[in-house]
Design an enzyme around this catalytic site. Structure first.
Site, PDB file in Angstrom:
ATOM      1  CG  ASN A 118      -1.869  -1.183   1.215  1.00  9.00           C
ATOM      2  OD1 ASN A 118      -2.147  -1.761   0.167  1.00  9.00           O
ATOM      3  ND2 ASN A 118      -2.353  -1.560   2.379  1.00  9.00           N
ATOM      4  CG  HIS A 135       3.967  -1.583  -4.803  1.00 10.30           C
ATOM      5  ND1 HIS A 135       2.788  -2.307  -4.772  1.00 10.30           N
ATOM      6  CD2 HIS A 135       4.917  -2.432  -5.290  1.00 10.30           C
ATOM      7  CE1 HIS A 135       3.012  -3.521  -5.228  1.00 10.30           C
ATOM      8  NE2 HIS A 135       4.292  -3.625  -5.543  1.00 10.30           N
ATOM      9  CB  CYS A 143      12.736  15.945  -9.385  1.00  9.97           C
ATOM     10  SG  CYS A 143      13.216  16.665 -10.988  1.00  9.97           S
ATOM     11  N   GLY A 234      -4.756  -9.117   3.211  1.00  4.43           N
ATOM     12  CA  GLY A 234      -5.504  -8.265   2.293  1.00  4.43           C
ATOM     13  C   GLY A 234      -4.873  -8.060   0.938  1.00  4.43           C
TER      14      GLY A 234
END
Length: 301
Positions: A118, A135, A143, A234
């Site tokens: 998440n 992630h 940038c 989950g």
């Protein structure tokens, strides 16, 4: 070749069925050394939808890919307009009983670590330490030219100032913080560049079609090697970055347990899959282990 998101996955008919018995999860946690791997399903009870359950966001929404974001100024404008609006809702989400249970297990010394797929930061707000954000995180911006990082809250202020009359109504919010808006609604939205070099800004998250940074991936594999068991919370495990960790644990002979209401791509490797809502299941486990579930840190900006 341009990679597109995996929109669906059909479980094999011979996968083991789910159960409502949380005893195996409690037994494994009581022994300690458990590595938690969490997915979008853990945050649904905080008001953030998942991707692949019935009614999940992939039924109506195709997430931005890395190739589209880097290859098109129009795609970047569309993403930042939708994400800017989604951030207002996303940033107000609070940890639920599942997040708080994970933090409580960690405080009791039962966990070897926490890896999350998440990008919402809710594990940390609930009190978990050392969380590996597989992630990335929507709370940071990077940038693409100079590599400088900056807080998302600073970008939000700049986008507000640049788009003072941008007040569309979204049809929904997605797990990546992206709001559902039409092309007409995002027309005229203006993005802003990096304040250091003028380069393109990107949320510090791994888009579909983008690889997890190698050092982060190796850190996760090392956590699997050090853990005694793996507890998936989950996640459908459709994305290979999560499934790879499950396969690694199973190949090493370490117990894999899954708490997810729907079948997952990793069920064949699991000792059990508990088919209950995450808050319900983890609260029940905490009760069995006499672990108090409470406490919450200040919200992340």
């Amino acid at each position: 070749m341009r990679m597109r998101p995996t929109l669906s996955w059909t479980p094999a008919a011979d996968l083991p069925p789910g159960t409502t018995d949380v005893t195996p999860v409690a037994d494994v946690l009581s022994a300690g050394g458990v590595l938690v791997v969490s997915g979008a399903g853990l945050s649904t009870e905080s008001g953030i939808p998942d991707y692949r359950s019935e009614g999940g966001s992939l039924s109506r929404h195709t997430p931005m890919t890395y190739q589209d974001f880097t290859g098109s100024a129009q795609a970047r404008r569309r993403y930042w307009a939708r994400s800017h609006l989604g951030w207002r809702t996303f940033g107000r989400a609070r940890p639920n009983a599942g997040h708080r249970a994970v933090a409580a297990f960690q405080r009791r010394g039962l966990l070897a670590g926490v890896i999350t797929q998440n990008v919402d930061g809710l594990h940390q707000v609930a009190g978990s330490d050392g969380v590996v954000e597989l992630h990335g995180s929507l709370h940071r911006v990077v940038c693409l030219s100079c590599g400088a990082f900056s807080p998302r809250r600073e970008l939000a202020v700049r986008l507000e100032e640049t788009n003072p009359v941008f007040e569309p109504v979204a049809a929904g919010i997605n797990p990546d913080g992206d709001a559902d808006l039409t092309d007409e609604q995002v027309r005229g939205f203006r993005t802003v560049p990096c304040t250091i070099c003028g380069g393109v800004l990107k949320p510090d998250v791994v888009f579909f079609g983008e690889a997890v940074p190698p050092r982060r991936g190796e850190h996760c594999r090392e956590l699997v090697r050090e853990a005694t068991s793996l507890l998936v919370l989950g996640s459908s495990l459709t994305v290979m970055s999560g499934l790879r960790l499950v396969r690694q644990a199973a190949q090493a002979g370490k117990p894999v347990l899954i708490v997810n209401r729907d079948p997952t791509r990793g069920d064949q490797h699991a000792l059990t899959r508990v088919a209950l809502p995450l808050g319900t299941a983890l609260t029940a486990v905490a009760d069995r282990l006499n672990v108090p579930v409470d406490g919450e840190r200040a919200p992340r900006a």
